[in-house]
Scaffold this motif. Structure first.
Motif, short mmCIF file in Angstrom:
data_model
loop_
_atom_site.label_atom_id
_atom_site.label_comp_id
_atom_site.label_asym_id
_atom_site.label_seq_id
_atom_site.Cartn_x
_atom_site.Cartn_y
_atom_site.Cartn_z
N LEU A 111 0.83 -1.21 0.00
CA LEU A 111 0.00 0.00 0.00
C LEU A 111 0.86 1.26 0.00
CD1 LEU A 111 -2.74 1.43 0.21
CD2 LEU A 111 -2.62 1.08 2.69
N LEU A 112 2.05 1.17 0.58
CA LEU A 112 2.93 2.33 0.70
C LEU A 112 3.21 2.97 -0.65
CD1 LEU A 112 4.67 4.10 2.57
CD2 LEU A 112 6.51 2.42 2.28
N GLY A 113 3.39 2.18 -1.69
CA GLY A 113 3.64 2.73 -3.02
C GLY A 113 2.51 3.64 -3.49
N ALA A 114 1.27 3.20 -3.26
CA ALA A 114 0.12 4.02 -3.65
C ALA A 114 0.04 5.29 -2.80
CB ALA A 114 -1.17 3.21 -3.52
N VAL A 115 0.37 5.16 -1.53
CA VAL A 115 0.34 6.32 -0.62
C VAL A 115 1.40 7.34 -1.05
CG1 VAL A 115 0.71 7.08 1.76
CG2 VAL A 115 -0.62 5.01 1.29
N ILE A 116 2.58 6.85 -1.41
CA ILE A 116 3.65 7.75 -1.89
C ILE A 116 3.21 8.44 -3.19
CG2 ILE A 116 5.99 7.80 -2.86
CD1 ILE A 116 6.69 5.61 -0.76
N ALA A 117 2.61 7.67 -4.09
CA ALA A 117 2.13 8.27 -5.35
C ALA A 117 1.09 9.36 -5.08
CB ALA A 117 1.56 7.19 -6.26
N TRP A 121 1.48 13.32 -5.88
CA TRP A 121 0.46 14.04 -6.65
C TRP A 121 -0.01 15.26 -5.88
CZ3 TRP A 121 -4.44 15.74 -5.93
CH2 TRP A 121 -5.12 16.18 -7.06
N ALA A 122 -0.27 15.09 -4.59
CA ALA A 122 -0.74 16.21 -3.77
C ALA A 122 0.30 17.33 -3.72
CB ALA A 122 -1.09 15.73 -2.36
N THR A 123 1.55 16.96 -3.55
CA THR A 123 2.63 17.96 -3.51
C THR A 123 2.74 18.70 -4.83
OG1 THR A 123 3.85 16.63 -1.89
CG2 THR A 123 5.10 18.27 -3.11
N HIS A 125 0.46 19.16 -7.10
CA HIS A 125 -0.73 19.91 -7.49
C HIS A 125 -1.27 20.85 -6.40
CE1 HIS A 125 -0.58 16.60 -10.38
NE2 HIS A 125 -1.07 17.48 -11.21
N ALA A 126 -0.60 20.92 -5.27
CA ALA A 126 -1.05 21.79 -4.18
C ALA A 126 -1.22 23.25 -4.62
CB ALA A 126 -0.12 21.68 -2.98
N PRO A 127 -0.27 23.83 -5.36
CA PRO A 127 -0.46 25.22 -5.79
C PRO A 127 -1.71 25.40 -6.67
CG PRO A 127 1.84 24.58 -6.04
CD PRO A 127 1.07 23.33 -5.74
N ALA A 128 -1.94 24.49 -7.59
CA ALA A 128 -3.12 24.60 -8.46
C ALA A 128 -4.41 24.45 -7.67
CB ALA A 128 -3.05 23.53 -9.56
N ILE A 129 -4.41 23.57 -6.69
CA ILE A 129 -5.59 23.40 -5.83
C ILE A 129 -5.83 24.64 -5.00
CG2 ILE A 129 -6.53 22.07 -3.88
CD1 ILE A 129 -5.08 19.60 -5.12
N ALA A 130 -4.77 25.20 -4.43
CA ALA A 130 -4.91 26.42 -3.64
C ALA A 130 -5.45 27.57 -4.51
CB ALA A 130 -3.57 26.80 -3.02
N GLN A 131 -4.94 27.65 -5.74
CA GLN A 131 -5.40 28.71 -6.66
C GLN A 131 -6.87 28.49 -7.01
OE1 GLN A 131 -3.31 28.69 -10.40
NE2 GLN A 131 -3.79 30.86 -10.79
#
Length: 138
Positions: A111-117, A121-123, A125-131
């Motif tokens: 499961l760790l591989g999916a959590v890292i992915a 992704w969150a890291t 895309h964080a700026p686009a989400i915040a915008q």
């Protein structure tokens, strides 16, 4: 005669989505996706999995210090839930004072591989989400 050109990747994604949705129509108790997301999608489980994945074994208090804001009780509840699902193993050593270590199981490591992915992704895309949130708030 009409010809439809289908992108193979889009068709593969559509098939994967359809497979998941078909499974979920069997009911919430029988849906493996919902079941797993309910467990790992809570506030603390993903953080616990990431921290446990970053070391061979982690002691309870060390893990508590690493996960900012988690209470002792909530960490206990989270670890027990992850242990019940076979994602984490708990080893208690008969010492004074008692020593307890937690490790990811092979299932937890998978499961760790999916959590890292997801984290990557969150890291990314964080700026686009915040915008988008700022634009939505107006």
């Amino acid at each position: 005669m009409d010809v439809t050109v289908v992108d193979p990747q889009a068709a593969s994604v559509a098939a994967a989505i359809q497979n998941i949705l078909t499974v979920s129509k069997r009911g919430p108790r029988l849906c493996p996706v919902r079941d797993v997301l309910d467990r790992v999608g809570d506030k603390w489980s993903l953080l616990a999995i990431l921290h446990l994945g970053s070391a061979e074994a982690v002691r309870f208090n060390e893990l508590r210090k690493q996960i900012d804001g988690i209470s002792q009780r909530m960490l206990t509840v989270t670890l027990r839930s992850l242990e019940a699902d076979g994602l984490v193993t708990r080893t208690a050593y008969a010492e004074v004072p008692p020593r307890v270590e937690y490790r990811l199981t092979a299932l937890g490591q998978s499961l760790l591989g999916a959590v890292i992915a997801l984290g990557n992704w969150a890291t990314a895309h964080a700026p686009a989400i915040a915008q988008a949130r700022q634009a939505f708030a107006g």
